[in-house]
Design an enzyme around this catalytic site. Structure first.
Site, short mmCIF file in Angstrom:
data_model
loop_
_atom_site.label_atom_id
_atom_site.label_comp_id
_atom_site.label_asym_id
_atom_site.label_seq_id
_atom_site.Cartn_x
_atom_site.Cartn_y
_atom_site.Cartn_z
N LYS A 67 -47.07 49.25 10.47
CA LYS A 67 -47.73 48.01 10.02
C LYS A 67 -48.03 48.18 8.53
O LYS A 67 -48.49 49.25 8.11
CB LYS A 67 -49.02 47.79 10.82
CG LYS A 67 -49.70 46.48 10.47
CD LYS A 67 -50.76 46.10 11.48
CE LYS A 67 -52.11 46.70 11.14
NZ LYS A 67 -53.22 46.09 11.90
N ARG A 106 -55.63 43.21 18.77
CA ARG A 106 -55.79 44.62 19.17
C ARG A 106 -57.14 45.18 18.73
O ARG A 106 -57.70 46.05 19.38
CB ARG A 106 -54.61 45.48 18.71
CG ARG A 106 -54.38 45.64 17.19
CD ARG A 106 -55.42 46.54 16.53
NE ARG A 106 -54.91 47.27 15.41
CZ ARG A 106 -55.65 47.62 14.37
NH1 ARG A 106 -56.93 47.27 14.28
NH2 ARG A 106 -55.13 48.33 13.40
N GLN A 117 -61.90 38.19 13.04
CA GLN A 117 -62.38 39.25 13.94
C GLN A 117 -63.61 38.81 14.74
O GLN A 117 -63.77 39.18 15.90
CB GLN A 117 -62.71 40.52 13.15
CG GLN A 117 -61.48 41.21 12.56
CD GLN A 117 -60.52 41.71 13.62
OE1 GLN A 117 -60.90 42.00 14.74
NE2 GLN A 117 -59.25 41.81 13.27
N ASP A 159 -73.13 34.50 9.12
CA ASP A 159 -72.09 34.57 8.09
C ASP A 159 -72.72 34.15 6.77
O ASP A 159 -73.63 33.32 6.75
CB ASP A 159 -70.93 33.61 8.44
CG ASP A 159 -69.65 33.96 7.69
OD1 ASP A 159 -68.69 34.41 8.32
OD2 ASP A 159 -69.61 33.77 6.44
N VAL A 160 -72.24 34.74 5.67
CA VAL A 160 -72.78 34.33 4.36
C VAL A 160 -72.35 32.91 4.01
O VAL A 160 -73.01 32.23 3.22
CB VAL A 160 -72.32 35.27 3.21
CG1 VAL A 160 -73.13 36.56 3.18
CG2 VAL A 160 -70.84 35.54 3.25
N ASP A 211 -68.80 51.37 7.09
CA ASP A 211 -70.27 51.44 7.06
C ASP A 211 -70.85 50.45 6.05
O ASP A 211 -71.97 50.62 5.58
CB ASP A 211 -70.74 52.88 6.76
CG ASP A 211 -70.11 53.43 5.48
OD1 ASP A 211 -69.26 52.73 4.89
OD2 ASP A 211 -70.45 54.55 5.08
N LYS A 243 -77.08 50.61 7.02
CA LYS A 243 -77.74 51.61 6.17
C LYS A 243 -77.55 52.99 6.79
O LYS A 243 -77.57 53.11 8.03
CB LYS A 243 -79.24 51.31 6.07
CG LYS A 243 -79.54 50.15 5.15
CD LYS A 243 -81.02 50.08 4.83
CE LYS A 243 -81.22 48.99 3.78
NZ LYS A 243 -82.59 48.75 3.45
N1 LIG Z 1 -61.56 48.33 12.04
C1 LIG Z 1 -60.50 47.64 12.32
O1 LIG Z 1 -59.69 48.00 13.18
C2 LIG Z 1 -60.28 46.36 11.62
C3 LIG Z 1 -59.16 45.57 11.92
C4 LIG Z 1 -59.01 44.36 11.27
C5 LIG Z 1 -59.94 43.93 10.34
N2 LIG Z 1 -61.00 44.74 10.08
C6 LIG Z 1 -62.02 44.36 9.11
O2 LIG Z 1 -62.81 43.34 9.71
C7 LIG Z 1 -63.38 42.56 8.66
C8 LIG Z 1 -63.20 41.08 8.96
O3 LIG Z 1 -61.81 40.75 8.92
P1 LIG Z 1 -61.34 39.25 9.24
O4 LIG Z 1 -59.88 39.27 9.35
O5 LIG Z 1 -62.17 38.71 10.34
O6 LIG Z 1 -61.77 38.52 7.87
P2 LIG Z 1 -62.14 36.97 7.69
O7 LIG Z 1 -62.01 36.69 6.24
O8 LIG Z 1 -61.38 36.13 8.66
O9 LIG Z 1 -63.68 36.91 8.11
C9 LIG Z 1 -64.68 37.54 7.38
C10 LIG Z 1 -65.93 36.66 7.45
O10 LIG Z 1 -67.01 37.43 6.92
C11 LIG Z 1 -67.82 36.56 6.12
N3 LIG Z 1 -68.61 37.40 5.25
C12 LIG Z 1 -68.34 37.90 4.01
N4 LIG Z 1 -69.35 38.68 3.59
C13 LIG Z 1 -70.27 38.69 4.59
C14 LIG Z 1 -71.52 39.29 4.77
N5 LIG Z 1 -72.05 40.08 3.85
N6 LIG Z 1 -72.19 39.04 5.93
C15 LIG Z 1 -71.69 38.25 6.89
N7 LIG Z 1 -70.50 37.66 6.77
C16 LIG Z 1 -69.80 37.87 5.65
C17 LIG Z 1 -66.85 35.61 5.45
O11 LIG Z 1 -67.49 34.43 5.03
C18 LIG Z 1 -65.84 35.38 6.61
O12 LIG Z 1 -66.23 34.28 7.39
C19 LIG Z 1 -62.73 43.04 7.37
O13 LIG Z 1 -63.57 43.96 6.74
C20 LIG Z 1 -61.48 43.73 7.86
O14 LIG Z 1 -61.01 44.70 6.96
C21 LIG Z 1 -61.19 45.93 10.68
#
Ligand SMILES: NC(=O)c1ccc[n+]([C@@H]2O[C@H](COP(=O)([O-])OP(=O)(O)OC[C@H]3O[C@@H](n4cnc5c(N)ncnc54)[C@H](O)[C@@H]3O)[C@@H](O)[C@H]2O)c1
Length: 284
Positions: free
Chosen positions: A31, A74, A102, A124-125, A192, A196
């Site tokens: 990927k 996934r 997510q 959400d912000v 993280d 905190k």
């Molecule tokens: N660990 C994993 O396996 C994995 C896999 C995929 C994505 N992720 C991570 O998950 C996170 C979300 O990804 P996504 O595809 O849903 O992104 P997305 O852009 O679809 O959603 C993110 C949301 O978070 C909001 N946001 C931004 N800052 C914020 C804050 N401080 N508090 C609350 N909300 C906030 C945004 O407004 C947005 O609605 C990313 O950090 C991504 O890297 C992790």
């Protein structure tokens, strides 16, 4: 599955290479996924990318597909697997911080393993993103979905907490240890960035989806202050290490995302696409 290396063309942006080989189902591939935090301001999704499958006999690429759907599903599924072993059976309230892709796929998967869930506290912000989430999730799942006015409101009193905001290399986390109750299960997807160090250290069991990958990220400057890993998810799922042992334990699973999950899902997509005779033959 080697730990995923990344390149970072913009601040807090990543493009990760995630190769994996699953011998048992003859899945091999990679990927190539990016996360660019400024994209939503451009009207683009945060995550985008491709996934390539390779033939395990010849090495030839057999399929190129979009990886965003797979990444959403996934990751939710991994949260659900962790929840099945680590959250309280009678969990009723889930907090979701970050109401994007997510936030949606994780709630969908959580409801498969915890039918006891009755209420979602979402934060959400972006007010627009939050309002849309509350409306859509209420209609889709028929649960009580409440818009939280602060991160604290989305954490306090919850049995399960999933944080899915942006990943920041030098985060300013806000979630405090005193906000979450005994018996909580926390699953950060944004490393993280939201938690905190004292909150992370206050859990009784700190788990990750892959120890080696977490150790690799530490060498890259992430996770500067985390507790010792109690187990990785495979050790819990296979019964080598105990999951939840009492209703009062506070447990966190720091799931960084595994390429084996992507390849396993991609094979299902590929087989289904072949059966349905969809897709385009590319000249190579
Ligand atoms: N660990 C994993 O396996 C994995 C896999 C995929 C994505 N992720 C991570 O998950 C996170 C979300 O990804 P996504 O595809 O849903 O992104 P997305 O852009 O679809 O959603 C993110 C949301 O978070 C909001 N946001 C931004 N800052 C914020 C804050 N401080 N508090 C609350 N909300 C906030 C945004 O407004 C947005 O609605 C990313 O950090 C991504 O890297 C992790």
């Amino acid at each position: 599955m080697p730990p995923k290396p990344g390149i970072h063309p913009q601040k807090d942006a990543f493009i990760h290479a995630m190769p994996a080989y699953l011998q048992s189902i003859k899945a091999a591939g990679m990927k190539w996924v990016s996360g660019f935090p400024e994209n939503p301001k451009r009207g683009l999704p945060y995550i985008s990318g491709l996934l390539i499958l390779n033939d395990t006999e010849t090495g030839f690429p057999t399929c190129v597909m979009d990886c965003t759907w797979i990444t959403a599903k996934r990751t939710g599924a991994a949260t659900a697997v962790a929840t099945g072993h680590l959250a309280r059976e009678d969990s009723k309230v889930v907090g979701i911080l970050g109401c994007g892709v997510q936030g949606r796929s994780n709630l969908e998967a959580l409801l498969v393993v915890r039918r006891s869930l009755e209420e979602v506290r979402a934060y959400d912000v972006s007010k627009q993103a939050l309002d849309r989430y509350v409306e859509e999730m209420t209609a889709m799942h028929g649960l009580k979905v409440v818009a939280a006015a602060s991160p604290r409101e989305a954490v306090e009193g919850c049995d399960i907490v999933v944080s899915a905001g942006p990943i920041l290399k030098h985060p300013s986390p806000v979630i405090e240890a005193s906000w979450f109750k005994d018996g909580v299960f926390a699953c950060p997807l944004d490393f993280d960035s939201y938690w905190k160090p004292e909150a992370v250290h206050s859990v009784h069991k700190f788990i990750t989806d892959d120890r080696e990958q977490l150790a690799y990220y530490k060498t890259q400057g992430y996770f500067t202050d985390i507790p010792e890993v109690y187990a990785d998810l495979a050790e819990i799922v296979s019964g080598k290490k105990a999951g939840r042992e009492s209703s009062g334990e506070r447990i966190m699973s720091m799931n960084l995302g595994l390429a084996i999950e992507d390849m396993a899902t991609a094979m299902l997509v590929y087989e289904k696409a072949k059966k349905a005779k969809v897709g385009t033959k590319l000249p190579l």
